[in-house]
Design a protein around this motif. Sequence first.
Motif, PDB file in Angstrom:
ATOM      1  N   THR A 161       0.831  -1.201   0.000  1.00 24.09           N
ATOM      2  CA  THR A 161       0.000   0.000   0.000  1.00 24.09           C
ATOM      3  C   THR A 161       0.868   1.254   0.000  1.00 24.09           C
ATOM      4  O   THR A 161       1.840   1.345   0.744  1.00 24.09           O
ATOM      5  CB  THR A 161      -0.905   0.010   1.241  1.00 24.09           C
ATOM      6  N   GLY A 162       0.511   2.224  -0.820  1.00 23.75           N
ATOM      7  CA  GLY A 162       1.251   3.482  -0.844  1.00 23.75           C
ATOM      8  C   GLY A 162       2.392   3.481  -1.847  1.00 23.75           C
ATOM      9  O   GLY A 162       2.625   2.502  -2.573  1.00 23.75           O
ATOM     10  N   ALA A 163       3.121   4.601  -1.880  1.00 24.73           N
ATOM     11  CA  ALA A 163       4.212   4.774  -2.836  1.00 24.73           C
ATOM     12  C   ALA A 163       5.379   3.859  -2.487  1.00 24.73           C
ATOM     13  O   ALA A 163       5.739   3.703  -1.314  1.00 24.73           O
ATOM     14  CB  ALA A 163       4.668   6.226  -2.844  1.00 24.73           C
ATOM     15  N   ARG A 164       5.972   3.287  -3.502  1.00 22.21           N
ATOM     16  CA  ARG A 164       7.073   2.343  -3.277  1.00 22.21           C
ATOM     17  C   ARG A 164       8.240   2.999  -2.544  1.00 22.21           C
ATOM     18  O   ARG A 164       8.779   2.422  -1.594  1.00 22.21           O
ATOM     19  CB  ARG A 164       7.550   1.766  -4.603  1.00 22.21           C
ATOM     20  N   GLN A 165       8.657   4.182  -2.971  1.00 20.19           N
ATOM     21  CA  GLN A 165       9.810   4.811  -2.341  1.00 20.19           C
ATOM     22  C   GLN A 165       9.541   5.100  -0.866  1.00 20.19           C
ATOM     23  O   GLN A 165      10.428   4.942  -0.020  1.00 20.19           O
ATOM     24  CB  GLN A 165      10.181   6.100  -3.069  1.00 20.19           C
ATOM     25  N   HIS A 166       8.326   5.519  -0.551  1.00 24.71           N
ATOM     26  CA  HIS A 166       7.981   5.750   0.855  1.00 24.71           C
ATOM     27  C   HIS A 166       8.105   4.458   1.653  1.00 24.71           C
ATOM     28  O   HIS A 166       8.627   4.453   2.777  1.00 24.71           O
ATOM     29  CB  HIS A 166       6.558   6.297   0.964  1.00 24.71           C
ATOM     30  N   ASN A 167       7.627   3.355   1.084  1.00 25.45           N
ATOM     31  CA  ASN A 167       7.715   2.071   1.771  1.00 25.45           C
ATOM     32  C   ASN A 167       9.159   1.613   1.929  1.00 25.45           C
ATOM     33  O   ASN A 167       9.534   1.043   2.967  1.00 25.45           O
ATOM     34  CB  ASN A 167       6.913   1.011   1.011  1.00 25.45           C
ATOM     35  N   SER A 205      -0.434 -12.655   0.591  1.00 24.64           N
ATOM     36  CA  SER A 205      -1.038 -11.817  -0.440  1.00 24.64           C
ATOM     37  C   SER A 205      -1.315 -10.411   0.094  1.00 24.64           C
ATOM     38  O   SER A 205      -1.781 -10.241   1.223  1.00 24.64           O
ATOM     39  CB  SER A 205      -2.348 -12.444  -0.931  1.00 24.64           C
ATOM     40  N   ASN A 206      -1.041  -9.415  -0.741  1.00 22.25           N
ATOM     41  CA  ASN A 206      -1.373  -8.038  -0.377  1.00 22.25           C
ATOM     42  C   ASN A 206      -2.804  -7.661  -0.755  1.00 22.25           C
ATOM     43  O   ASN A 206      -3.212  -6.503  -0.603  1.00 22.25           O
ATOM     44  CB  ASN A 206      -0.394  -7.072  -1.060  1.00 22.25           C
ATOM     45  N   ALA A 207      -3.567  -8.654  -1.228  1.00 20.38           N
ATOM     46  CA  ALA A 207      -4.933  -8.379  -1.697  1.00 20.38           C
ATOM     47  C   ALA A 207      -5.942  -8.282  -0.562  1.00 20.38           C
ATOM     48  O   ALA A 207      -7.069  -7.842  -0.772  1.00 20.38           O
ATOM     49  CB  ALA A 207      -5.370  -9.462  -2.686  1.00 20.38           C
ATOM     50  N   ASP A 208      -5.562  -8.696   0.657  1.00 20.73           N
ATOM     51  CA  ASP A 208      -6.511  -8.624   1.764  1.00 20.73           C
ATOM     52  C   ASP A 208      -5.811  -8.111   3.014  1.00 20.73           C
ATOM     53  O   ASP A 208      -4.583  -8.048   3.098  1.00 20.73           O
ATOM     54  CB  ASP A 208      -7.142  -9.998   2.026  1.00 20.73           C
ATOM     55  N   VAL A 209      -6.622  -7.735   3.995  1.00 16.48           N
ATOM     56  CA  VAL A 209      -6.110  -7.112   5.219  1.00 16.48           C
ATOM     57  C   VAL A 209      -5.154  -8.037   5.965  1.00 16.48           C
ATOM     58  O   VAL A 209      -4.080  -7.612   6.421  1.00 16.48           O
ATOM     59  CB  VAL A 209      -7.275  -6.691   6.130  1.00 16.48           C
ATOM     60  N   ASN A 210      -5.519  -9.294   6.122  1.00 16.49           N
ATOM     61  CA  ASN A 210      -4.674 -10.230   6.873  1.00 16.49           C
ATOM     62  C   ASN A 210      -3.329 -10.436   6.205  1.00 16.49           C
ATOM     63  O   ASN A 210      -2.283 -10.506   6.868  1.00 16.49           O
ATOM     64  CB  ASN A 210      -5.394 -11.566   7.038  1.00 16.49           C
ATOM     65  N   GLY A 211      -3.352 -10.541   4.868  1.00 14.86           N
ATOM     66  CA  GLY A 211      -2.102 -10.731   4.151  1.00 14.86           C
ATOM     67  C   GLY A 211      -1.189  -9.525   4.286  1.00 14.86           C
ATOM     68  O   GLY A 211       0.020  -9.665   4.510  1.00 14.86           O
ATOM     69  N   ARG A 212      -1.750  -8.344   4.166  1.00 17.62           N
ATOM     70  CA  ARG A 212      -0.936  -7.130   4.312  1.00 17.62           C
ATOM     71  C   ARG A 212      -0.344  -7.026   5.712  1.00 17.62           C
ATOM     72  O   ARG A 212       0.800  -6.576   5.882  1.00 17.62           O
ATOM     73  CB  ARG A 212      -1.781  -5.893   3.982  1.00 17.62           C
TER      74      ARG A 212
END
Length: 233
Positions: A161-167, A205-212
Amino acid sequence: MFTLSRLMVVATAVALLAGCASPNPYSNQDQAGGDSGGMSKTAKYGGLGALAGAVAGAAIDHNNRGKGALIGAAVVGAGAAGYGYYADKQEAALRKSMANTGVEVQRQGDQIKLIMPGNITFATDSSGIAPSFYSPLNSLAGSLKQFNQNIIEIVGYTDSTGARQHNMDLSQQRAQSVATYLTSQGVDPSHLAVQGLGPDSPIASNADVNGRAQNRRVEVNLKPIPGQQYQQQ
């Protein structure tokens, strides 16, 4: 004259001796999530190392391959067994100290990995250590001072979630926060390496809350120091 098959027999025999020369108090524990074949990790490391050493020794000493195999097996096997025994003890101590903290301890070959999930480490979009994270970090610092013969790689991760560089920046800052705190607790800073990998290498998976939530984590990887002689304690 030693044939290849006879070299293998010799190597295997020396491997077993290298792996079993000293009793391993953790040989009956399933320390790696299902690794319970009746042979300790010390024996495995010593055995594989001795076999590799035998082959190398035989190749070096062309005039007396049997002698070369024995020397190579003994030297390399003993070194590998020494680290295997050391890592067995360190792993067992970490599993005990990290019990019920939310930190997962994994053994992957010659590496011990600690996975620290985002729900105990940092607040959202922050690199400030959360109150719930101090207890596991204090336990880790105590263990790393007792078992102080490792390279300690601290790697920060985020979700996508969010900009890659920020992450990338945030994950680096979080890894650095962990390193700074461990150093403040007496861990040798010369053994520490810090890296932020942002959303790379997700474990869910980044597709759901638990995965993130699983992907937002800090990992501490403990590895042997190249050239270090590991003595059985």
